[in-house]
Design a protein around this motif. Structure first.
Motif, PDB file in Angstrom:
ATOM      1  N   MET A  83       0.819  -1.212   0.000  1.00 11.64           N
ATOM      2  CA  MET A  83       0.000   0.000   0.000  1.00 11.64           C
ATOM      3  C   MET A  83       0.854   1.264   0.000  1.00 11.64           C
ATOM      4  O   MET A  83       0.427   2.303  -0.502  1.00 11.64           O
ATOM      5  CB  MET A  83      -0.945  -0.011   1.202  1.00 11.64           C
ATOM      6  N   THR A  84       2.077   1.175   0.523  1.00  5.28           N
ATOM      7  CA  THR A  84       3.000   2.307   0.421  1.00  5.28           C
ATOM      8  C   THR A  84       3.376   2.557  -1.039  1.00  5.28           C
ATOM      9  O   THR A  84       3.485   3.697  -1.501  1.00  5.28           O
ATOM     10  CB  THR A  84       4.267   2.042   1.249  1.00  5.28           C
ATOM     11  N   GLY A  85       3.564   1.480  -1.793  1.00  5.00           N
ATOM     12  CA  GLY A  85       3.927   1.626  -3.197  1.00  5.00           C
ATOM     13  C   GLY A  85       2.776   2.027  -4.103  1.00  5.00           C
ATOM     14  O   GLY A  85       2.968   2.708  -5.125  1.00  5.00           O
ATOM     15  N   TRP A  86       1.546   1.645  -3.758  1.00 10.91           N
ATOM     16  CA  TRP A  86       0.389   1.818  -4.626  1.00 10.91           C
ATOM     17  C   TRP A  86       0.166   3.264  -5.088  1.00 10.91           C
ATOM     18  O   TRP A  86      -0.077   3.498  -6.281  1.00 10.91           O
ATOM     19  CB  TRP A  86      -0.846   1.246  -3.929  1.00 10.91           C
ATOM     20  N   PRO A  87       0.245   4.300  -4.231  1.00 11.23           N
ATOM     21  CA  PRO A  87       0.021   5.669  -4.711  1.00 11.23           C
ATOM     22  C   PRO A  87       1.062   6.152  -5.723  1.00 11.23           C
ATOM     23  O   PRO A  87       0.821   7.131  -6.437  1.00 11.23           O
ATOM     24  CB  PRO A  87       0.076   6.514  -3.429  1.00 11.23           C
ATOM     25  N   HIS A  88       2.204   5.485  -5.784  1.00 14.40           N
ATOM     26  CA  HIS A  88       3.285   5.911  -6.678  1.00 14.40           C
ATOM     27  C   HIS A  88       3.242   5.211  -8.038  1.00 14.40           C
ATOM     28  O   HIS A  88       4.094   5.474  -8.895  1.00 14.40           O
ATOM     29  CB  HIS A  88       4.634   5.650  -6.008  1.00 14.40           C
ATOM     30  N   VAL A  89       2.261   4.347  -8.229  1.00 15.56           N
ATOM     31  CA  VAL A  89       2.126   3.624  -9.495  1.00 15.56           C
ATOM     32  C   VAL A  89       1.756   4.601 -10.613  1.00 15.56           C
ATOM     33  O   VAL A  89       0.829   5.409 -10.476  1.00 15.56           O
ATOM     34  CB  VAL A  89       1.049   2.532  -9.356  1.00 15.56           C
ATOM     35  N   THR A  90       2.473   4.523 -11.720  1.00 16.42           N
ATOM     36  CA  THR A  90       2.164   5.350 -12.891  1.00 16.42           C
ATOM     37  C   THR A  90       1.749   4.512 -14.096  1.00 16.42           C
ATOM     38  O   THR A  90       1.413   5.063 -15.148  1.00 16.42           O
ATOM     39  CB  THR A  90       3.377   6.214 -13.285  1.00 16.42           C
ATOM     40  N   GLY A  91       1.759   3.201 -13.964  1.00 11.56           N
ATOM     41  CA  GLY A  91       1.399   2.326 -15.079  1.00 11.56           C
ATOM     42  C   GLY A  91      -0.095   2.204 -15.269  1.00 11.56           C
ATOM     43  O   GLY A  91      -0.880   2.441 -14.344  1.00 11.56           O
ATOM     44  N   ARG A  92      -0.497   1.810 -16.451  1.00 10.91           N
ATOM     45  CA  ARG A  92      -1.904   1.512 -16.711  1.00 10.91           C
ATOM     46  C   ARG A  92      -2.298   0.169 -16.125  1.00 10.91           C
ATOM     47  O   ARG A  92      -3.471  -0.068 -15.831  1.00 10.91           O
ATOM     48  CB  ARG A  92      -2.174   1.545 -18.221  1.00 10.91           C
ATOM     49  N   TYR A  93      -1.299  -0.688 -15.929  1.00  9.60           N
ATOM     50  CA  TYR A  93      -1.504  -1.989 -15.314  1.00  9.60           C
ATOM     51  C   TYR A  93      -0.494  -2.143 -14.186  1.00  9.60           C
ATOM     52  O   TYR A  93       0.578  -1.524 -14.201  1.00  9.60           O
ATOM     53  CB  TYR A  93      -1.335  -3.115 -16.341  1.00  9.60           C
ATOM     54  N   ALA A  94      -0.838  -2.978 -13.205  1.00 15.86           N
ATOM     55  CA  ALA A  94       0.057  -3.165 -12.071  1.00 15.86           C
ATOM     56  C   ALA A  94       0.105  -4.631 -11.667  1.00 15.86           C
ATOM     57  O   ALA A  94      -0.881  -5.371 -11.806  1.00 15.86           O
ATOM     58  CB  ALA A  94      -0.384  -2.309 -10.883  1.00 15.86           C
ATOM     59  N   LEU A  95       1.249  -5.026 -11.148  1.00 13.60           N
ATOM     60  CA  LEU A  95       1.472  -6.359 -10.593  1.00 13.60           C
ATOM     61  C   LEU A  95       2.176  -6.184  -9.263  1.00 13.60           C
ATOM     62  O   LEU A  95       3.186  -5.476  -9.176  1.00 13.60           O
ATOM     63  CB  LEU A  95       2.340  -7.193 -11.549  1.00 13.60           C
ATOM     64  N   PHE A  96       1.655  -6.825  -8.215  1.00 15.00           N
ATOM     65  CA  PHE A  96       2.316  -6.855  -6.916  1.00 15.00           C
ATOM     66  C   PHE A  96       3.134  -8.134  -6.850  1.00 15.00           C
ATOM     67  O   PHE A  96       2.585  -9.234  -6.794  1.00 15.00           O
ATOM     68  CB  PHE A  96       1.280  -6.811  -5.790  1.00 15.00           C
ATOM     69  N   PHE A  97       4.456  -7.982  -6.847  1.00 12.94           N
ATOM     70  CA  PHE A  97       5.338  -9.144  -6.925  1.00 12.94           C
ATOM     71  C   PHE A  97       6.138  -9.282  -5.639  1.00 12.94           C
ATOM     72  O   PHE A  97       6.189  -8.364  -4.809  1.00 12.94           O
ATOM     73  CB  PHE A  97       6.265  -9.028  -8.135  1.00 12.94           C
ATOM     74  N   ASP A  98       6.764 -10.447  -5.441  1.00 13.33           N
ATOM     75  CA  ASP A  98       7.620 -10.686  -4.286  1.00 13.33           C
ATOM     76  C   ASP A  98       9.076 -10.681  -4.720  1.00 13.33           C
ATOM     77  O   ASP A  98       9.411 -11.095  -5.840  1.00 13.33           O
ATOM     78  CB  ASP A  98       7.291 -12.025  -3.620  1.00 13.33           C
ATOM     79  N   ALA A  99       9.940 -10.261  -3.814  1.00 16.09           N
ATOM     80  CA  ALA A  99      11.341 -10.048  -4.156  1.00 16.09           C
ATOM     81  C   ALA A  99      12.124 -11.336  -4.337  1.00 16.09           C
ATOM     82  O   ALA A  99      13.219 -11.317  -4.910  1.00 16.09           O
ATOM     83  CB  ALA A  99      12.021  -9.198  -3.076  1.00 16.09           C
ATOM     84  N   ASP A 100      11.601 -12.457  -3.864  1.00 15.91           N
ATOM     85  CA  ASP A 100      12.380 -13.701  -3.918  1.00 15.91           C
ATOM     86  C   ASP A 100      11.811 -14.732  -4.881  1.00 15.91           C
ATOM     87  O   ASP A 100      12.199 -15.906  -4.842  1.00 15.91           O
ATOM     88  CB  ASP A 100      12.490 -14.311  -2.523  1.00 15.91           C
ATOM     89  N   ASP A 101      10.881 -14.324  -5.747  1.00 20.07           N
ATOM     90  CA  ASP A 101      10.301 -15.250  -6.719  1.00 20.07           C
ATOM     91  C   ASP A 101      10.807 -14.955  -8.123  1.00 20.07           C
ATOM     92  O   ASP A 101      11.497 -13.960  -8.360  1.00 20.07           O
ATOM     93  CB  ASP A 101       8.768 -15.180  -6.667  1.00 20.07           C
ATOM     94  N   ILE A 102      10.445 -15.819  -9.068  1.00 15.13           N
ATOM     95  CA  ILE A 102      10.905 -15.686 -10.456  1.00 15.13           C
ATOM     96  C   ILE A 102       9.729 -15.308 -11.332  1.00 15.13           C
ATOM     97  O   ILE A 102       8.703 -16.000 -11.370  1.00 15.13           O
ATOM     98  CB  ILE A 102      11.538 -17.000 -10.944  1.00 15.13           C
ATOM     99  N   LEU A 103       9.857 -14.222 -12.048  1.00 14.73           N
ATOM    100  CA  LEU A 103       8.807 -13.709 -12.918  1.00 14.73           C
ATOM    101  C   LEU A 103       8.931 -14.313 -14.313  1.00 14.73           C
ATOM    102  O   LEU A 103      10.023 -14.380 -14.874  1.00 14.73           O
ATOM    103  CB  LEU A 103       8.912 -12.182 -13.014  1.00 14.73           C
ATOM    104  N   HIS A 104       7.800 -14.753 -14.876  1.00 14.60           N
ATOM    105  CA  HIS A 104       7.770 -15.247 -16.244  1.00 14.60           C
ATOM    106  C   HIS A 104       7.313 -14.095 -17.139  1.00 14.60           C
ATOM    107  O   HIS A 104       6.124 -13.885 -17.370  1.00 14.60           O
ATOM    108  CB  HIS A 104       6.831 -16.445 -16.352  1.00 14.60           C
ATOM    109  N   GLY A 105       8.280 -13.349 -17.628  1.00 14.66           N
ATOM    110  CA  GLY A 105       7.997 -12.107 -18.320  1.00 14.66           C
ATOM    111  C   GLY A 105       7.189 -12.273 -19.590  1.00 14.66           C
ATOM    112  O   GLY A 105       6.385 -11.408 -19.941  1.00 14.66           O
TER     113      GLY A 105
END
Length: 334
Positions: A83-105
């Motif tokens: 929620m701290t990050g949410w107001p700073h989002v500038t994208g049209r889409y958003a993903l909440f990710f974890d720092a220790d996982d692997i993203l399938h881009g």
């Protein structure tokens, strides 16, 4: 290339707690999408790490203008960090990710393209894969989650439906990182994660489903979730902090209490999920915590709406209704 505060296509919000070793990989996985023309923003929210994570994140921001670093002075949990990050989002889409996982881009990029083609879809939900103890087990999802996906995707993947049609998704594991959301819609209707250190994603998971106009479900894998059974993360802790699970469930039930139509439609799923989590946690708790945990569980059951309890007993899950009554009244309850 964009700066962290400029409008873009996709924002990825990443809570960070003692994740110095993986931040560069995560940032690289997101920023690599820009080679395909997808303008990205990465928001790291350092939750008072003690391992130098803040310095690593700052170095990434120095090298990449698309990276924004925010920080907490005290550890407040992943839900608050999101929620701290949410107001700073500038994208049209958003993903909440974890720092220790692997993203399938590749799947993330395809999902954004599909949402562009379907402006009525506010939440896209994808599959995930487990990797346990540093080895790929080949397990794509939990058995119960897999069954839900198969039922909803019987006619093919992806599938699009209303929250009512996709209501079974409320029962799957409440991970935050397998859902891409349309930012403008959730700015309008609101979005909130919980404030507890454990189970803080339950609230966000439900809101991303029940507040969407349409949901797109796909069986493509967007994330490999790395699980360390011997790790020290919150998932593996079952002392007094696990009592906060009941606070998280109570917070979610408050959402239903304020929306009678939603409560009537989905209360049976809430109580099914709550009971499953209660049983899962209770068998793992440290013995001295169990009495307080049981008392908190009974207090939560005491909030159940009588009409919803009747519906649960008559229409949806009579055995669950009996279990809730027995917890509250003892085996003689009915």
């Amino acid at each position: 290339m964009v700066t962290a505060g400029a409008p873009c296509d996709l924002s990825v919000i990443v809570p960070v707690y003692n994740a110095a070793a993986t931040l560069e990989r995560v940032a690289g996985e997101v920023l690599a999408l820009q080679a395909d023309g997808l303008r990205c923003q990465v928001i790291f929210v350092d939750d008072a790490s003690g391992d130098g994570s803040a310095g690593v994140a700052d170095a990434l921001a120095d090298r990449h203008p698309e990276v924004l670093v925010l920080r907490h002075e005290a550890n407040r949990g992943a839900g608050v960090a999101r929620m701290t990050g949410w107001p700073h989002v500038t994208g049209r889409y958003a993903l909440f990710f974890d720092a220790d996982d692997i993203l399938h881009g590749d799947v993330l990029r395809l999902t954004v393209e599909r949402m562009e083609a379907h402006p009525e879809v506010d939440t896209a939900m994808l599959a995930y894969r487990y990797e346990r103890g540093g080895r790929n087990t080949g397990i794509e999802m939990s058995y119960s989650d897999t069954q839900v996906y198969r039922g909803l995707l019987a006619a093919g993947s992806p599938a699009i439906g209303t929250p009512g049609e996709m209501g079974a998704l409320l029962m799957v594991t409440n991970y935050p990182w397998n859902k891409v959301i349309r930012v403008a819609h959730f700015r309008e209707v609101g979005l909130r994660f919980g404030t507890t250190h454990v189970n803080n994603d339950i609230r966000g998971h439900w809101e991303m489903i029940v507040k969407a106009r349409r949901i797109m479900l796909s069986d493509e894998v967007i994330c490999t979730h790395l699980v360390d059974p011997e790790g020290q993360n919150i998932t593996n802790r079952f002392g007094a902090e696990r009592l906060q699970m009941l606070d998280a469930l109570g917070d979610l039930y408050g959402l239903l209490e304020r929306d009678p139509d939603l409560r009537r439609r989905e209360a049976h799923r809430f109580w099914g999920l709550a009971h499953r989590l209660y049983l899962w946690a209770r068998e793992r708790l440290e013995p001295e915590v169990v009495p307080r945990f049981d008392a908190g569980w009974a207090a939560l059951i005491g909030r159940i709406d009588l009409g919803d309890y009747t519906e649960l007993r008559v229409r949806h899950a009579p055995e669950l209704a009996d279990a809730l009554a027995n917890h509250l009244l003892g085996p003689q309850g009915s």
